[in-house]
Write a protein that holds these residues in place. Structure first.
Motif, PDB file in Angstrom:
ATOM      1  N   VAL A 116     -21.113  11.681  12.072  1.00 53.55           N
ATOM      2  CA  VAL A 116     -19.800  12.151  12.523  1.00 53.55           C
ATOM      3  C   VAL A 116     -18.811  10.990  12.560  1.00 53.55           C
ATOM      4  CG1 VAL A 116     -18.529  13.253  14.390  1.00 53.55           C
ATOM      5  CG2 VAL A 116     -20.866  13.986  13.886  1.00 53.55           C
ATOM      6  N   TYR A 117     -19.226   9.882  13.148  1.00 53.99           N
ATOM      7  CA  TYR A 117     -18.365   8.698  13.233  1.00 53.99           C
ATOM      8  C   TYR A 117     -18.045   8.167  11.838  1.00 53.99           C
ATOM      9  CZ  TYR A 117     -16.772   4.032  14.637  1.00 53.99           C
ATOM     10  OH  TYR A 117     -16.043   2.888  14.815  1.00 53.99           O
ATOM     11  N   ASN A 118     -19.069   8.097  10.970  1.00 47.67           N
ATOM     12  CA  ASN A 118     -18.864   7.594   9.617  1.00 47.67           C
ATOM     13  C   ASN A 118     -17.810   8.415   8.874  1.00 47.67           C
ATOM     14  OD1 ASN A 118     -20.963   5.889  10.258  1.00 47.67           O
ATOM     15  ND2 ASN A 118     -22.432   6.794   8.845  1.00 47.67           N
ATOM     16  N   VAL A 119     -17.907   9.732   9.002  1.00 47.52           N
ATOM     17  CA  VAL A 119     -16.950  10.620   8.338  1.00 47.52           C
ATOM     18  C   VAL A 119     -15.526  10.334   8.835  1.00 47.52           C
ATOM     19  CG1 VAL A 119     -16.189  13.029   8.147  1.00 47.52           C
ATOM     20  CG2 VAL A 119     -18.602  12.446   7.824  1.00 47.52           C
ATOM     21  N   SER A 120     -15.400  10.159  10.144  1.00 49.27           N
ATOM     22  CA  SER A 120     -14.063   9.933  10.707  1.00 49.27           C
ATOM     23  C   SER A 120     -13.432   8.656  10.180  1.00 49.27           C
ATOM     24  CB  SER A 120     -14.133   9.903  12.239  1.00 49.27           C
ATOM     25  OG  SER A 120     -14.731   8.713  12.729  1.00 49.27           O
ATOM     26  N   LYS A 121     -14.231   7.615  10.038  1.00 49.98           N
ATOM     27  CA  LYS A 121     -13.690   6.338   9.573  1.00 49.98           C
ATOM     28  C   LYS A 121     -13.551   6.283   8.051  1.00 49.98           C
ATOM     29  CE  LYS A 121     -13.110   4.296  13.572  1.00 49.98           C
ATOM     30  NZ  LYS A 121     -11.778   3.867  14.064  1.00 49.98           N
ATOM     31  N   SER A 122     -14.391   7.002   7.328  1.00 47.64           N
ATOM     32  CA  SER A 122     -14.229   7.090   5.867  1.00 47.64           C
ATOM     33  C   SER A 122     -12.916   7.778   5.521  1.00 47.64           C
ATOM     34  CB  SER A 122     -15.394   7.871   5.252  1.00 47.64           C
ATOM     35  OG  SER A 122     -16.610   7.176   5.359  1.00 47.64           O
ATOM     36  N   ALA A 123     -12.625   8.857   6.236  1.00 47.96           N
ATOM     37  CA  ALA A 123     -11.379   9.575   5.992  1.00 47.96           C
ATOM     38  C   ALA A 123     -10.176   8.703   6.327  1.00 47.96           C
ATOM     39  CB  ALA A 123     -11.346  10.861   6.814  1.00 47.96           C
ATOM     40  N   LEU A 124     -10.280   7.913   7.394  1.00 44.27           N
ATOM     41  CA  LEU A 124      -9.166   7.044   7.770  1.00 44.27           C
ATOM     42  C   LEU A 124      -8.926   5.972   6.715  1.00 44.27           C
ATOM     43  CD1 LEU A 124      -7.010   6.174   9.746  1.00 44.27           C
ATOM     44  CD2 LEU A 124      -8.742   4.833  10.960  1.00 44.27           C
ATOM     45  N   LYS A 125      -9.984   5.424   6.145  1.00 48.02           N
ATOM     46  CA  LYS A 125      -9.842   4.447   5.062  1.00 48.02           C
ATOM     47  C   LYS A 125      -9.042   5.054   3.910  1.00 48.02           C
ATOM     48  CE  LYS A 125     -12.645   2.294   1.401  1.00 48.02           C
ATOM     49  NZ  LYS A 125     -12.231   3.241   0.335  1.00 48.02           N
ATOM     50  N   THR A 126      -9.408   6.248   3.503  1.00 47.79           N
ATOM     51  CA  THR A 126      -8.718   6.904   2.395  1.00 47.79           C
ATOM     52  C   THR A 126      -7.258   7.169   2.730  1.00 47.79           C
ATOM     53  OG1 THR A 126     -10.792   7.938   1.687  1.00 47.79           O
ATOM     54  CG2 THR A 126      -8.751   8.919   0.876  1.00 47.79           C
ATOM     55  N   TYR A 127      -7.003   7.631   3.942  1.00 42.44           N
ATOM     56  CA  TYR A 127      -5.624   7.901   4.363  1.00 42.44           C
ATOM     57  C   TYR A 127      -4.789   6.620   4.334  1.00 42.44           C
ATOM     58  CZ  TYR A 127      -1.578   9.090   7.189  1.00 42.44           C
ATOM     59  OH  TYR A 127      -0.286   9.266   7.623  1.00 42.44           O
ATOM     60  N   THR A 128      -5.341   5.539   4.856  1.00 44.43           N
ATOM     61  CA  THR A 128      -4.573   4.298   4.963  1.00 44.43           C
ATOM     62  C   THR A 128      -4.283   3.705   3.588  1.00 44.43           C
ATOM     63  OG1 THR A 128      -5.689   3.919   7.080  1.00 44.43           O
ATOM     64  CG2 THR A 128      -4.433   2.082   6.161  1.00 44.43           C
ATOM     65  N   GLU A 129      -5.234   3.824   2.670  1.00 38.97           N
ATOM     66  CA  GLU A 129      -4.985   3.382   1.297  1.00 38.97           C
ATOM     67  C   GLU A 129      -3.844   4.177   0.672  1.00 38.97           C
ATOM     68  OE1 GLU A 129      -9.539   1.961   0.129  1.00 38.97           O
ATOM     69  OE2 GLU A 129      -8.943   4.058  -0.095  1.00 38.97           O
ATOM     70  N   GLY A 130      -3.852   5.495   0.881  1.00 47.01           N
ATOM     71  CA  GLY A 130      -2.783   6.332   0.347  1.00 47.01           C
ATOM     72  C   GLY A 130      -1.440   6.038   0.988  1.00 47.01           C
ATOM     73  N   LEU A 131      -1.463   5.736   2.288  1.00 45.02           N
ATOM     74  CA  LEU A 131      -0.233   5.379   2.993  1.00 45.02           C
ATOM     75  C   LEU A 131       0.381   4.110   2.407  1.00 45.02           C
ATOM     76  CD1 LEU A 131       1.762   5.615   5.413  1.00 45.02           C
ATOM     77  CD2 LEU A 131       0.100   4.259   6.734  1.00 45.02           C
ATOM     78  N   GLU A 132      -0.443   3.102   2.194  1.00 44.11           N
ATOM     79  CA  GLU A 132       0.075   1.845   1.642  1.00 44.11           C
ATOM     80  C   GLU A 132       0.641   2.056   0.244  1.00 44.11           C
ATOM     81  OE1 GLU A 132       0.970  -2.055   0.364  1.00 44.11           O
ATOM     82  OE2 GLU A 132       1.105  -0.938   2.247  1.00 44.11           O
ATOM     83  N   HIS A 133      -0.044   2.858  -0.560  1.00 44.31           N
ATOM     84  CA  HIS A 133       0.470   3.134  -1.906  1.00 44.31           C
ATOM     85  C   HIS A 133       1.838   3.810  -1.838  1.00 44.31           C
ATOM     86  CE1 HIS A 133       0.395   4.127  -6.177  1.00 44.31           C
ATOM     87  NE2 HIS A 133       0.783   5.350  -5.829  1.00 44.31           N
ATOM     88  N   GLU A 134       1.991   4.764  -0.916  1.00 48.36           N
ATOM     89  CA  GLU A 134       3.263   5.474  -0.763  1.00 48.36           C
ATOM     90  C   GLU A 134       4.366   4.518  -0.316  1.00 48.36           C
ATOM     91  OE1 GLU A 134       5.775   8.950  -0.534  1.00 48.36           O
ATOM     92  OE2 GLU A 134       3.782   8.666  -1.393  1.00 48.36           O
ATOM     93  N   LEU A 135       4.064   3.681   0.683  1.00 44.23           N
ATOM     94  CA  LEU A 135       5.074   2.759   1.188  1.00 44.23           C
ATOM     95  C   LEU A 135       5.479   1.734   0.134  1.00 44.23           C
ATOM     96  CD1 LEU A 135       3.698   2.076   4.789  1.00 44.23           C
ATOM     97  CD2 LEU A 135       5.607   3.560   4.144  1.00 44.23           C
ATOM     98  N   ARG A 136       4.519   1.316  -0.664  1.00 41.27           N
ATOM     99  CA  ARG A 136       4.800   0.313  -1.690  1.00 41.27           C
ATOM    100  C   ARG A 136       5.866   0.797  -2.666  1.00 41.27           C
ATOM    101  NH1 ARG A 136      -0.369  -0.762  -3.418  1.00 41.27           N
ATOM    102  NH2 ARG A 136      -0.278   0.778  -5.081  1.00 41.27           N
ATOM    103  N   SER A 137       5.869   2.100  -2.941  1.00 43.49           N
ATOM    104  CA  SER A 137       6.809   2.630  -3.929  1.00 43.49           C
ATOM    105  C   SER A 137       8.085   3.192  -3.312  1.00 43.49           C
ATOM    106  CB  SER A 137       6.130   3.732  -4.760  1.00 43.49           C
ATOM    107  OG  SER A 137       5.665   4.778  -3.921  1.00 43.49           O
ATOM    108  N   THR A 138       8.082   3.429  -1.986  1.00 42.35           N
ATOM    109  CA  THR A 138       9.254   4.060  -1.371  1.00 42.35           C
ATOM    110  C   THR A 138       9.970   3.206  -0.336  1.00 42.35           C
ATOM    111  OG1 THR A 138       7.939   5.117   0.394  1.00 42.35           O
ATOM    112  CG2 THR A 138       8.209   6.336  -1.676  1.00 42.35           C
ATOM    113  N   THR A 139       9.214   2.369   0.382  1.00 36.44           N
ATOM    114  CA  THR A 139       9.799   1.645   1.510  1.00 36.44           C
ATOM    115  C   THR A 139       9.304   0.208   1.519  1.00 36.44           C
ATOM    116  OG1 THR A 139       9.559   3.741   2.730  1.00 36.44           O
ATOM    117  CG2 THR A 139      10.344   1.824   3.971  1.00 36.44           C
TER     118      THR A 139
END
Length: 299
Positions: free
Chosen positions: A154-177
């Protein structure tokens, strides 16, 4: 990193830290306040949070699993301070279990560990974008979200998903802000109270007695192999200063080289067509151990 640490962490700027009543969050709050930043310390534990409040530190009771609670935190910060330069979504819980754990446990753990940071980013980042101020968003992940050792799915899933989200967030910010950047903090073994609180909450649910001394390690009972929270803060700031996204911290037991090899082996389960989690598979465990030993000799 597009934004320098010096632009963000300085006197007069504003920091928001969740999970701020103990551990890494508390250490970070105290460090930022000493540097002259105005800090909003957020945590669901109201009693512990009172022990953090001090000069330059405002305590705000917050349930990160509740989007309305996080929205209220963001509204208050921007109404009072007008900006947020450093957002650290650090709140986390260690409650876990296996694939057939009651779904309520999945909702509880993902609600804090995954959706907590998502709520934080959705409440704060659009406001940060509008101010035009330089800013950094740090989400606290885990090595268990990368190598996914058996025993706490359960814990692993929660942190794996957060890793993916944060990578996507950085990619979005890099191109927009370009004035904003994101980073993923991945601590090693740290003397925090996450295990203590997890076992305390479990005992409360079952009505069993809880003995803090029976917990293997926590802030008041530090393990030698683990870093102290202040060391993680030092490491985080050093790595952010180098412009890094992945802030992969070692500890007193595990070097960065060993971490790299563990992560490499994990990813190669796919590229080498091995069984998942082959590091712990009886047919592959000796090969993994030989791989680590050989790499250690080369390092």
């Amino acid at each position: 990193m597009r934004v320098s640490l010096e632009e963000v962490v300085k006197a007069g700027n504003v920091a928001v830290v969740t999970g701020a009543s103990s551990g890494i969050g508390k250490a970070l709050v105290q460090r930022m306040a000493k540097l002259g930043m105005k800090v909003y310390a957020a945590d669901i534990d109201v009693d512990e949070l009172q022990g953090v409040v001090g000069e330059n530190i405002v305590g705000v009771p917050t349930d990160v699993a509740d989007p309305s609670s996080v929205e209220a935190l963001a509204a208050r910060v921007f109404e009072e301070a007008g900006k947020c330069n450093l957002l650290v979504n650090n709140a986390g819980i260690g409650r876990g279990g296996g694939p057939f754990e009651p779904v309520a446990r999945y909702h509880q753990t993902l609600g804090v560990n995954t959706f907590g940071p998502i709520h934080g980013c959705q409440a704060f980042v659009p406001r940060m974008q509008k101010t035009g101020e330089p800013g950094i968003i740090v989400n606290t992940g885990s090595k268990q979200g990368i190598t996914c050792p058996p025993g706490n799915l359960v814990y692993n899933v929660s942190k794996s998903a957060l890793k993916t989200y944060t990578e996507g967030l950085e990619h979005e910010l890099r191109s927009t802000t370009p004035r904003l950047a994101a980073a993923l903090l991945v601590p090693g073994w740290v003397n925090t109270s996450i295990m203590l609180k997890s076992k305390r909450d479990a005992a409360k649910e079952t009505g069993d007695a809880f003995d803090p001394d029976a917990v293997f390690f926590h802030e008041a009972k530090p393990a030698k192999g683990a870093w102290m929270p202040d060391q993680i803060v030092d490491f985080m700031l050093e790595e952010l200063g180098k412009g890094r996204f992945y802030l992969i911290a070692p500890d007193n037991d595990v070097s960065r080289n060993v971490d790299n090899k563990r992560m490499t082996w994990t990813m190669q389960d796919i590229t080498q067509d091995r069984p998942p989690l082959s590091r712990w598979h009886p047919d592959w465990k000796p090969k993994f151990e030989a791989f680590i030993a050989a790499e250690d000799e080369d390092s």
